[in-house]
Scaffold this motif. Structure first.
Motif, mmCIF file in Angstrom:
data_model
loop_
_atom_site.group_PDB
_atom_site.id
_atom_site.type_symbol
_atom_site.label_atom_id
_atom_site.label_comp_id
_atom_site.label_asym_id
_atom_site.label_seq_id
_atom_site.Cartn_x
_atom_site.Cartn_y
_atom_site.Cartn_z
ATOM 1 N N ILE A 154 0.840 -1.211 0.000
ATOM 2 C CA ILE A 154 0.000 0.000 0.000
ATOM 3 C C ILE A 154 0.872 1.258 0.000
ATOM 4 C CG2 ILE A 154 -2.004 -0.988 1.199
ATOM 5 C CD1 ILE A 154 -0.762 0.377 3.798
ATOM 6 N N HIS A 155 0.259 2.366 -0.420
ATOM 7 C CA HIS A 155 0.805 3.704 -0.191
ATOM 8 C C HIS A 155 0.010 4.294 0.974
ATOM 9 C CE1 HIS A 155 3.289 4.391 -3.831
ATOM 10 N NE2 HIS A 155 2.463 3.519 -4.385
ATOM 11 N N LYS A 156 0.706 5.016 1.870
ATOM 12 C CA LYS A 156 0.027 5.684 2.980
ATOM 13 C C LYS A 156 0.158 7.194 2.809
ATOM 14 C CE LYS A 156 0.485 3.989 7.309
ATOM 15 N NZ LYS A 156 -0.846 3.418 7.591
ATOM 16 N N PHE A 157 -0.922 7.926 3.124
ATOM 17 C CA PHE A 157 -0.927 9.376 2.966
ATOM 18 C C PHE A 157 -1.478 10.050 4.210
ATOM 19 C CE2 PHE A 157 -1.675 7.362 -1.154
ATOM 20 C CZ PHE A 157 -0.602 7.851 -1.873
ATOM 21 N N LYS A 162 -0.075 21.753 4.771
ATOM 22 C CA LYS A 162 0.447 22.108 3.428
ATOM 23 C C LYS A 162 -0.145 21.203 2.333
ATOM 24 C CE LYS A 162 4.881 23.671 5.277
ATOM 25 N NZ LYS A 162 5.939 22.953 5.951
ATOM 26 N N GLY A 163 -1.127 20.402 2.681
ATOM 27 C CA GLY A 163 -1.709 19.481 1.700
ATOM 28 C C GLY A 163 -1.315 18.038 2.000
ATOM 29 N N TRP A 164 -1.623 17.142 1.073
ATOM 30 C CA TRP A 164 -1.343 15.720 1.289
ATOM 31 C C TRP A 164 0.147 15.416 1.203
ATOM 32 C CZ3 TRP A 164 -4.616 12.223 3.164
ATOM 33 C CH2 TRP A 164 -5.983 12.505 3.116
ATOM 34 N N ARG A 165 0.628 14.583 2.129
ATOM 35 C CA ARG A 165 2.012 14.116 2.112
ATOM 36 C C ARG A 165 2.021 12.592 2.175
ATOM 37 N NH1 ARG A 165 2.468 18.363 0.396
ATOM 38 N NH2 ARG A 165 3.698 20.162 1.117
ATOM 39 N N GLU A 166 2.986 11.991 1.468
ATOM 40 C CA GLU A 166 3.077 10.527 1.505
ATOM 41 C C GLU A 166 3.899 10.098 2.718
ATOM 42 O OE1 GLU A 166 3.956 6.706 -1.396
ATOM 43 O OE2 GLU A 166 4.360 8.720 -2.155
ATOM 44 N N ALA A 190 2.614 9.841 -6.187
ATOM 45 C CA ALA A 190 1.518 9.039 -5.628
ATOM 46 C C ALA A 190 0.432 9.934 -5.019
ATOM 47 C CB ALA A 190 2.058 8.062 -4.588
ATOM 48 N N THR A 191 0.827 11.005 -4.321
ATOM 49 C CA THR A 191 -0.198 11.891 -3.729
ATOM 50 C C THR A 191 -1.011 12.557 -4.842
ATOM 51 O OG1 THR A 191 1.469 13.635 -3.486
ATOM 52 C CG2 THR A 191 0.874 12.474 -1.500
ATOM 53 N N GLU A 192 -0.332 12.873 -5.953
ATOM 54 C CA GLU A 192 -1.036 13.518 -7.077
ATOM 55 C C GLU A 192 -2.034 12.550 -7.730
ATOM 56 O OE1 GLU A 192 -0.443 16.737 -7.858
ATOM 57 O OE2 GLU A 192 1.082 16.837 -6.277
ATOM 58 N N ASN A 193 -1.645 11.256 -7.783
ATOM 59 C CA ASN A 193 -2.439 10.289 -8.552
ATOM 60 C C ASN A 193 -3.484 9.512 -7.762
ATOM 61 O OD1 ASN A 193 -1.394 10.497 -11.294
ATOM 62 N ND2 ASN A 193 0.556 9.876 -10.379
ATOM 63 N N PHE A 194 -3.206 9.252 -6.488
ATOM 64 C CA PHE A 194 -4.051 8.287 -5.778
ATOM 65 C C PHE A 194 -5.033 8.899 -4.784
ATOM 66 C CE2 PHE A 194 -0.192 5.388 -6.490
ATOM 67 C CZ PHE A 194 -0.686 4.962 -7.723
ATOM 68 N N ILE A 195 -4.924 10.193 -4.507
ATOM 69 C CA ILE A 195 -5.864 10.792 -3.557
ATOM 70 C C ILE A 195 -7.042 11.376 -4.338
ATOM 71 C CG2 ILE A 195 -6.189 12.655 -1.864
ATOM 72 C CD1 ILE A 195 -4.530 10.458 -0.694
ATOM 73 N N GLN A 196 -8.245 10.935 -3.992
ATOM 74 C CA GLN A 196 -9.447 11.441 -4.673
ATOM 75 C C GLN A 196 -9.738 12.857 -4.163
ATOM 76 O OE1 GLN A 196 -10.861 9.449 -6.975
ATOM 77 N NE2 GLN A 196 -9.459 7.786 -6.460
ATOM 78 N N PRO A 197 -10.149 13.765 -5.062
ATOM 79 C CA PRO A 197 -10.412 15.150 -4.633
ATOM 80 C C PRO A 197 -11.480 15.224 -3.533
ATOM 81 C CG PRO A 197 -11.013 14.791 -6.965
ATOM 82 C CD PRO A 197 -10.307 13.565 -6.506
#
Length: 372
Positions: A154-157, A162-166, A190-197
């Motif tokens: 998994i990726h964890k966020f 300052k916004g989402w960080r991995e 990954a933060t750009e691609n996998f976090i839904q708005p």
């Protein structure tokens, strides 16, 4: 390094391993799943052939229990060409599966580029082993993923001011041979691609590989028919930090002694549903106790208890039933989730004569069991 991975080298399932799974606890679990597939096969008009495809089959116990049901219903399946296709990357586990399912009578299969091993089950059904779902031949298939998705990386966020960080893994500067979790200094691909708005949680785990596999299953079911059954612990897009490790049946620090413990994260069924991209219908997730109850586990238990001659078997049956069904044990934390072709749940909207509109048979397990 993959060759040094936990499952590749060890595959610690069972009493002496790091974790025990439902099929290892009770044969009834696998029997009811076998009945679910037969029920779907009948509901879709008994196609002339089907493939049973299991992802990450463990020791082969679940497939073995399912094949026993198929054998008991041999007269029903007599005109159907059944084959078993196991997707397994671990050489050690594929040996254990071969022993369990064929008595060890298998041959490696170098001339076939896709299946690396093949054999015949004790009940006479051909079995093939593959390293990837894409190597499994197309065709009407029943897919099974039991405690498979929870073992994928998994990726964890983490949401910050300052916004989402991995969440990344780093070497602890204070203790050189220790690892520690750190936050990425800025956003990552990954933060750009996998976090839904629309994400509302502050901590999220995403398993892109699960998404890819679900997409492949959905495409195959849309094209060739069949169904997929996923059984795993998980949630419907509500939980946050679920990443943990097990060693000798006890919780284990995920960053200590990499490669020696079973690492797992709860499956996000909301994410899996999204990743079907509408290609198939989905049912669930519903709690394991509910699914098994709907599948008739109480009736099956009564039959086994009546047939058990000794106290030890009697107690073992009641104990394993409690393990599977008790909400405080496995009953509540495990869920069942299915992928089915849309036409299995809703008739295609064609001009039909009213008299041909007989209701579609209900999908077993996902609705209450009504005994006529």
């Amino acid at each position: 390094s993959p060759p040094q991975g936990y499952y590749t080298r060890r595959g610690g399932i069972g009493e002496s391993g790091d974790f025990v799974t439902s099929p290892e606890i009770s044969q009834v679990f696998g029997e009811l799943i076998g009945i679910w597939y037969i029920s779907e096969w009948i509901a879709t008009g008994k196609p002339k052939a089907f493939q049973l495809v299991e992802l990450g089959p463990g020791r082969g116990t679940l497939t073995d229990d399912i094949l026993r049901v198929f054998n008991q219903l041999a007269s029903l399946l007599s005109k159907c060409d059944v084959s078993v296709h196991l997707v397994e990357v671990s050489p050690k586990l594929s040996e254990i599966q071969a022993l369990m399912l064929t008595g060890g009578k298998v041959q490696s299969n170098p001339e076939d580029k896709s299946a690396y091993m093949k054999g015949i089950s004790k009940t006479g059904i051909p079995i093939f082993w593959y390293r990837d779902i894409q190597d499994v031949p197309p065709g009407y298939s029943f897919y099974l993923a039991h405690e498979f998705f929870d073992a994928l990386p998994i990726h964890k966020f983490q949401r910050t001011e300052k916004g989402w960080r991995e969440v990344l893994v780093d070497i602890d500067p204070e203790v050189p041979d220790q690892l520690r979790f750190v936050l990425s200094p800025s956003s990552t691909p990954a933060t750009e691609n996998f976090i839904q708005p629309e994400e509302t949680r502050d901590h999220v785990e995403v398993c892109p590989e699960a998404g890819v596999i679900i997409q492949r299953l959905a495409c195959r079911i849309e094209k060739d028919g069949g169904a997929a059954l996923v059984a795993d612990y998980g949630h419907d897009g509500t939980k946050t930090d679920t990443f943990r490790g097990f060693q000798n049946h006890k919780l284990h620090d995920v960053l200590r002694a990499p490669g020696t413990a079973d690492l797992t994260a709860d499956v996000d069924f909301g994410y899996l549903r999204k990743m079907t991209q509408g290609r198939t219908a989905t049912l669930g997730p519903i709690k394991q106790w509910e699914f098994l109850k709907n599948m008739g586990i109480d009736l099956r238990l009564q039959v086994l208890l009546q047939n058990s001659r000794d106290t030890a078997t009697h107690e073992q049956l009641l104990h394993s039933y409690d393990m599977l069904m008790n909400p405080k044990k496995m009953g509540d934390c495990f869920n069942f989730f299915a992928l089915l072709p849309h036409h299995r749940l809703v008739r295609p909207d064609k001009k039909q004569k009213p008299e041909s509109k007989s209701p579609l048979p209900p999908v077993a397990g996902f609705g209450e069991l009504l005994l006529k």
